[in-house]
Design an enzyme around this catalytic site. Sequence first.
Site, PDB file in Angstrom:
ATOM      1  CB  SER A  11      -6.033   9.295 -14.958  1.00 62.44           C
ATOM      2  OG  SER A  11      -6.322   8.557 -14.495  1.00 62.44           O
ATOM      3  CE  LYS A  29      -1.664 -12.605   1.253  1.00 61.84           C
ATOM      4  NZ  LYS A  29      -2.306 -11.446   1.433  1.00 61.84           N
TER       5      LYS A  29
END
Lengths: 310, 223
Positions: A126, A178
């Site tokens: 990764s 949010k």
Amino acid sequence: MKKRWVPVAVLLVAVISVLIALAMPAGDGGRRFYGSTRNIVGVIYIEGTITSGQSVPGLFASAVGSDQIIEFLRDAAGDPEVKALVLRINSPGGSAASAQEIAREIAKTREAGVLIVTSMADVAASGGYWIASATDYIMANPGTITGSIGVVMELLNMSELYDKLGLEPEVIKSVDKKDIGSSTRALTPEERRILQGMVDDIHRQFVAAVSEGRGIPIQRMQEIADGRVLTGTQALDLGLVDGLGNFNDAIEQAARLAQIEDDFEVYFYGQSAPFERILRWFGASIQGYGLSGRLLDTQLYRRLVRMPGF
Amino acid sequence: MDEEKEVQSTSEIQESDGEEKSPDILELLYGIMAKPAATMERLANRPPVGAALVVFTVSTIISTLVVARDVPFYGHGIPNLGALAGLATAAGLIFAYGGWFIGTAVIHLWAELLGGRGRALALFSAAGMLSFIQLFNVPAAVIAKAVGDWFSNMVSLAVFGWLVVLYVISVKTIYRISVGRAIAALLLPVIVTFAVIVALVAITVAAITNALPFLQQQFPFFP
């Protein structure tokens, strides 16, 4: 007491010995004496989860900060004696931003004329592979776990657990999204689409970076980059690594590519402090950055140890 | 013949009026090497603390300087601490003082536990004076750079053996105990400390091993 000269002689011999020792080249047999060479292969360790910012040593887990690696790379780029670097990567990955920060600095270091070889240890997957793909040459062990080219975001919906516990989270927010990804509720379809878009965008950046770094066409990369993990041998077949070999092979390869194989010394950036060695003994894998590391890995220190008389 | 008389004089220096004259540092150092039992007897009666402090400081600085030069880097062990030799020496000196003080206290405790009666100050002074012997390692360390580490290893072994004998004589003389008890007073602290460390490590490892399943269950990211 006429035999008083005996301790005086012993002391005199000891003092003369110290003076001789201080005048001699330091190190064990001169093999690691930095005053004797102008060709250095530097080694930078990238061990543990990669994050942006400072390294975070720990007892059972650790994170290597991009700031530290960038500092080492800048040091190498500005040092005319460093002709090549070996990045010793043993990392399952980390954040995309930290990998990008390091990859960007690798590009600058290469532009400064420093050749960079990656040596993969147990795992270089990764984000670890993202960084490796930015280097000139990648060497892996046949059994190294690498690849994992993809992006994953894991969220945990704990709302049912809260219900069982009798907890009722209260969220006060100024705008609708949010608290996206909050563990107190499930994702809405729109939120899922937004986050999927983020993940896809980072994936595209990842694939583009590897494609550019490795010179593999983007179409071919999209076939390979399905998140699968690979052994070093499989990665070699797919063109994701350049050769198989251990750490010493990587150092020799770096020297060979930099055309300094006949005369070079190895310098290790960032040494472990004693306390960190104790942590290692307890199983932590950390990159040294204690007081001694700060003292010793600066370019000033390296200049000092190469000065005549040191 | 003359030499024998000089050696004996280490313990027999007398003023003309019969009062015992205090030997200076050089006489004490020579006495420790040539006639340790008699010198330790003198040390037991009149511990030369000041002289011991000077000898210990000088010996430790010299010994540390020669090794500090080649202390390898911690971790991956590449460059050396040449530029920080002064710092390493200062640190070595602080640790040495601590070791000297604590070591004396521990041996004193064990010597008394084993039935000996003596002054800790005398043992403290003796240990300080005995640090002079380690200076024999210094030229060996330098010669070893040319002939190999085996040389300094051999000399270190010989110096260690010599120091052990001298320490046994010191404890035996200062605490008026047998050689066997003197050896025990020196060995037992090491054995007990080692046993305690092994026990603590075993307990720690067992505790962590037992806790691992719980930690892994509670924290999925736990290794």
